[in-house]
Motif scaffolding. Structure first.
Motif, PDB file in Angstrom:
ATOM      1  N   ARG A 276      34.791  33.694  42.903  1.00  0.00           N
ATOM      2  CA  ARG A 276      34.611  34.646  44.004  1.00  0.00           C
ATOM      3  C   ARG A 276      33.334  35.459  43.868  1.00  0.00           C
ATOM      4  O   ARG A 276      32.646  35.716  44.864  1.00  0.00           O
ATOM      5  CB  ARG A 276      35.831  35.577  44.063  1.00  0.00           C
ATOM      6  CG  ARG A 276      35.816  36.567  45.221  1.00  0.00           C
ATOM      7  CD  ARG A 276      37.101  37.361  45.245  1.00  0.00           C
ATOM      8  NE  ARG A 276      37.101  38.370  46.301  1.00  0.00           N
ATOM      9  CZ  ARG A 276      38.082  39.253  46.491  1.00  0.00           C
ATOM     10  NH1 ARG A 276      39.154  39.226  45.698  1.00  0.00           N
ATOM     11  NH2 ARG A 276      38.007  40.143  47.449  1.00  0.00           N
ATOM     12  N   TRP A 277      33.011  35.881  42.645  1.00  0.00           N
ATOM     13  CA  TRP A 277      31.912  36.842  42.490  1.00  0.00           C
ATOM     14  C   TRP A 277      30.724  36.364  41.651  1.00  0.00           C
ATOM     15  O   TRP A 277      29.590  36.814  41.865  1.00  0.00           O
ATOM     16  CB  TRP A 277      32.448  38.142  41.876  1.00  0.00           C
ATOM     17  CG  TRP A 277      33.284  38.955  42.812  1.00  0.00           C
ATOM     18  CD1 TRP A 277      32.902  39.462  44.029  1.00  0.00           C
ATOM     19  CD2 TRP A 277      34.646  39.356  42.621  1.00  0.00           C
ATOM     20  NE1 TRP A 277      33.939  40.169  44.604  1.00  0.00           N
ATOM     21  CE2 TRP A 277      35.032  40.121  43.761  1.00  0.00           C
ATOM     22  CE3 TRP A 277      35.580  39.163  41.609  1.00  0.00           C
ATOM     23  CZ2 TRP A 277      36.288  40.680  43.901  1.00  0.00           C
ATOM     24  CZ3 TRP A 277      36.836  39.720  41.751  1.00  0.00           C
ATOM     25  CH2 TRP A 277      37.189  40.463  42.885  1.00  0.00           C
TER      26      TRP A 277
ATOM     27  N   PHE B 112      32.847  40.864  32.376  1.00  0.00           N
ATOM     28  CA  PHE B 112      33.450  40.131  33.488  1.00  0.00           C
ATOM     29  C   PHE B 112      33.562  38.649  33.169  1.00  0.00           C
ATOM     30  O   PHE B 112      34.639  38.052  33.277  1.00  0.00           O
ATOM     31  CB  PHE B 112      32.618  40.342  34.753  1.00  0.00           C
ATOM     32  CG  PHE B 112      33.046  39.490  35.913  1.00  0.00           C
ATOM     33  CD1 PHE B 112      34.106  39.873  36.716  1.00  0.00           C
ATOM     34  CD2 PHE B 112      32.394  38.301  36.202  1.00  0.00           C
ATOM     35  CE1 PHE B 112      34.515  39.079  37.784  1.00  0.00           C
ATOM     36  CE2 PHE B 112      32.792  37.493  37.257  1.00  0.00           C
ATOM     37  CZ  PHE B 112      33.858  37.894  38.049  1.00  0.00           C
TER      38      PHE B 112
ATOM     39  N   LEU C  79      38.766  45.277  39.149  1.00  0.00           N
ATOM     40  CA  LEU C  79      37.544  45.014  39.911  1.00  0.00           C
ATOM     41  C   LEU C  79      37.725  45.567  41.319  1.00  0.00           C
ATOM     42  O   LEU C  79      38.718  45.269  41.992  1.00  0.00           O
ATOM     43  CB  LEU C  79      37.275  43.510  39.959  1.00  0.00           C
ATOM     44  CG  LEU C  79      37.067  42.851  38.588  1.00  0.00           C
ATOM     45  CD1 LEU C  79      37.239  41.342  38.690  1.00  0.00           C
ATOM     46  CD2 LEU C  79      35.699  43.210  38.019  1.00  0.00           C
TER      47      LEU C  79
ATOM     48  N   ASN D 267      42.847  41.403  41.482  1.00  0.00           N
ATOM     49  CA  ASN D 267      41.633  42.111  41.083  1.00  0.00           C
ATOM     50  C   ASN D 267      41.750  42.766  39.707  1.00  0.00           C
ATOM     51  O   ASN D 267      40.822  43.439  39.261  1.00  0.00           O
ATOM     52  CB  ASN D 267      41.279  43.185  42.109  1.00  0.00           C
ATOM     53  CG  ASN D 267      40.621  42.621  43.347  1.00  0.00           C
ATOM     54  OD1 ASN D 267      40.893  41.503  43.742  1.00  0.00           O
ATOM     55  ND2 ASN D 267      39.757  43.398  43.976  1.00  0.00           N
TER      56      ASN D 267
ATOM     57  N   ALA E  10      37.246  37.209  32.991  1.00  0.00           N
ATOM     58  CA  ALA E  10      37.656  36.962  34.372  1.00  0.00           C
ATOM     59  C   ALA E  10      38.416  35.642  34.499  1.00  0.00           C
ATOM     60  O   ALA E  10      38.171  34.687  33.746  1.00  0.00           O
ATOM     61  CB  ALA E  10      36.443  36.945  35.292  1.00  0.00           C
ATOM     62  N   SER E  11      39.320  35.589  35.461  1.00  0.00           N
ATOM     63  CA  SER E  11      40.004  34.343  35.780  1.00  0.00           C
ATOM     64  C   SER E  11      39.033  33.412  36.500  1.00  0.00           C
ATOM     65  O   SER E  11      37.969  33.836  36.977  1.00  0.00           O
ATOM     66  CB  SER E  11      41.210  34.629  36.678  1.00  0.00           C
ATOM     67  OG  SER E  11      40.770  35.120  37.945  1.00  0.00           O
TER      68      SER E  11
ATOM     69  N   GLU F 170      39.462  32.122  39.335  1.00  0.00           N
ATOM     70  CA  GLU F 170      39.402  32.577  40.725  1.00  0.00           C
ATOM     71  C   GLU F 170      38.423  33.733  40.887  1.00  0.00           C
ATOM     72  O   GLU F 170      37.639  33.778  41.839  1.00  0.00           O
ATOM     73  CB  GLU F 170      40.801  33.008  41.190  1.00  0.00           C
ATOM     74  CG  GLU F 170      40.841  33.532  42.617  1.00  0.00           C
ATOM     75  CD  GLU F 170      42.207  34.083  42.998  1.00  0.00           C
ATOM     76  OE1 GLU F 170      42.317  34.685  44.089  1.00  0.00           O
ATOM     77  OE2 GLU F 170      43.164  33.927  42.216  1.00  0.00           O
ATOM     78  N   GLN F 171      38.460  34.666  39.953  1.00  0.00           N
ATOM     79  CA  GLN F 171      37.535  35.799  40.004  1.00  0.00           C
ATOM     80  C   GLN F 171      36.093  35.340  39.821  1.00  0.00           C
ATOM     81  O   GLN F 171      35.186  35.822  40.511  1.00  0.00           O
ATOM     82  CB  GLN F 171      37.923  36.824  38.934  1.00  0.00           C
ATOM     83  CG  GLN F 171      39.224  37.556  39.234  1.00  0.00           C
ATOM     84  CD  GLN F 171      39.715  38.371  38.046  1.00  0.00           C
ATOM     85  OE1 GLN F 171      39.331  38.120  36.892  1.00  0.00           O
ATOM     86  NE2 GLN F 171      40.576  39.349  38.308  1.00  0.00           N
ATOM     87  N   LYS F 172      35.876  34.414  38.895  1.00  0.00           N
ATOM     88  CA  LYS F 172      34.522  33.899  38.700  1.00  0.00           C
ATOM     89  C   LYS F 172      34.021  33.186  39.954  1.00  0.00           C
ATOM     90  O   LYS F 172      32.875  33.389  40.380  1.00  0.00           O
ATOM     91  CB  LYS F 172      34.486  32.944  37.510  1.00  0.00           C
ATOM     92  CG  LYS F 172      34.685  33.606  36.160  1.00  0.00           C
ATOM     93  CD  LYS F 172      34.674  32.554  35.056  1.00  0.00           C
ATOM     94  CE  LYS F 172      34.986  33.159  33.704  1.00  0.00           C
ATOM     95  NZ  LYS F 172      35.024  32.128  32.639  1.00  0.00           N
TER      96      LYS F 172
ATOM     97  N   LEU G 281      41.313  42.760  35.980  1.00  0.00           N
ATOM     98  CA  LEU G 281      40.538  41.972  35.015  1.00  0.00           C
ATOM     99  C   LEU G 281      41.303  41.861  33.710  1.00  0.00           C
ATOM    100  O   LEU G 281      41.639  40.777  33.253  1.00  0.00           O
ATOM    101  CB  LEU G 281      39.164  42.606  34.782  1.00  0.00           C
ATOM    102  CG  LEU G 281      38.239  41.831  33.835  1.00  0.00           C
ATOM    103  CD1 LEU G 281      37.836  40.494  34.447  1.00  0.00           C
ATOM    104  CD2 LEU G 281      37.004  42.642  33.485  1.00  0.00           C
TER     105      LEU G 281
END
Length: 383
Positions: free
Chosen positions: A109-110, A98, A183, A219, A102-103, A105-107, A221
């Motif tokens: 977020r989670w 991940f 994801l 979402n 991950a982008s 934005e994804q990082k 990945l």
């Protein structure tokens, strides 16, 4: 200084061991046999910087080396095997994939909740008809406007009863280049987490079902063609697997060594019987040999960014076999005490046996090693 480690690495090992003995030793036995995920321990490990060890500081990690992570996991396992599992989940496996791909934005977020120990990520790779032959997976991701619609199922996902986020291998199209990953959050409509089933070790897994499960394109990945990138990160997961397998073998060895030193039968300490002396000599040779191969793989990965597939396969095979064989011999040396759940030795036997299957079975590892030996590819598919 510990053999094979620099002075700085030796100090890290001592620091982790002191923390583990002070904070994790109490309750280690009950923790190992509990079906609940120890969120309190995850928070403690996070506070000590033991989650995200190799990740960049800008991602919330420590920017440490792979050797740092291996040392940490092994020292935790020597005191509390279950805590080593938590460190694994916070450093290797899906979280490593991940954070690698991950982008931002994804990082955002989670990742903060994952590294703080508040949430957990699980990997959905294996399917009912696609285990070692993972490229035969059938779970599909069909583009529909700004969304993707998932259909299929997954099995044997580690931490699936407790995870909040799932990294799912999917097929966007035909062939190897059609495989990527998405994801999926628990609770997403069309995504069902089935009833838990225990492994022999007591650890549980849940089947994952996707029936017209709709996720936003944000979402995704890795899209089509992402399989090779994903699987390259799997070498790192195998290092974590190998670290725990070997550490649990060593844990069992130390418990059994103390037992045969103190336990008296026929008027003599058990360690005075030559049969047991030879058994422990064989155990330590297996442990030390596998440890050297593990350190070699981890230290070379620090120089190249990722461990080579060959060095990882050799290390995992050696550690898987040594961990189980030593734990099993330790249990035999302790007799009924080792077989009882009053000791962590029987737990170590069950856990190390499972790691000979998980993360790449020892048979598949031997295939990969043989390909390097003979410098050619041996296809497992019928001609």
């Amino acid at each position: 200084m510990i053999s094979g480690l620099s002075p700085e690495q030796t100090e890290l090992a001592h620091a982790v061991r002191r923390f583990a003995e002070g904070e994790l030793a109490e309750g280690a036995l009950a923790r190992a046999h509990s079906r609940e995920y120890p969120w309190d321990i995850a928070a403690k490990l996070s506070d000590m910087g033991m989650l995200g060890i190799t990740m960049r500081s800008e991602d919330g990690g420590l920017g440490g080396t792979l050797m740092d992570a291996v040392i940490t996991i092994q020292e935790l396992a020597m005191v509390c095997p279950k805590s080593a599992d938590i460190a694994q989940a916070g450093n290797f496996g899906p979280i490593r994939t991940f954070v690698e791909f991950a982008s931002e934005e994804q990082k955002d977020r989670w990742l903060p909740d994952l590294l703080s120990g508040k949430k957990l990520i699980s990997l959905g790779m294996s399917e009912p008809d696609a285990g070692s032959a993972v490229t035969e997976l059938q779970t599909s991701a069909r583009e529909d406007g700004t969304d993707y619609v998932l259909n299929g199922s997954k099995v044997f996902s580690t931490h699936s009863p407790h995870a909040d986020l799932f990294l799912i291998y999917v097929r966007f199209g035909p062939g190897l280049d059609g495989i990527g990953s998405v994801l999926v959050e628990r609770g997403t409509p069309g995504f069902t987490v089935g009833q838990p089933t225990p492994f022999m070790s007591g650890e549980e897994w849940c089947p994952l079902y996707f029936q017209d499960c709709r996720i936003p394109a944000a979402n995704v990945l890795l899209g089509p063609g992402g399989f090779k990138k994903q699987i390259s990160g799997f070498n790192v997961e195998r290092i974590g697997n190998a670290s725990r397998a070997l550490a649990l073998g060593r844990h069992a060895y130390e418990v059994a060594r103390q037992h045969v030193t103190e336990r008296t039968q026929f008027g003599r300490p058990l360690c005075e019987f030559q049969g047991l002396q030879w058994s422990f000599a064989e155990m330590i040779v297996k442990l030390e040999g596998a440890q050297t191969l593990l350190y070699r793989a981890a230290s070379q990965a620090d120089e190249s960014g990722l461990p080579t597939a060959f060095d990882t396969a050799v290390a995992k095979l050696a550690c898987n076999e040594a961990g189980f064989e030593v734990a099993n011999a330790a249990m035999q040396a302790m007799g009924a005490y080792g077989y009882s759940t009053e000791s962590l030795v029987e737990y170590c036997v069950k856990r190390t046996r499972g790691w000979q299957i998980a993360g790449g079975s020892i048979e598949m590892l031997k295939n990969r090693i043989a390909e390097q030996v003979f410098e050619r590819r041996f296809s497992q598919r019928p001609s």
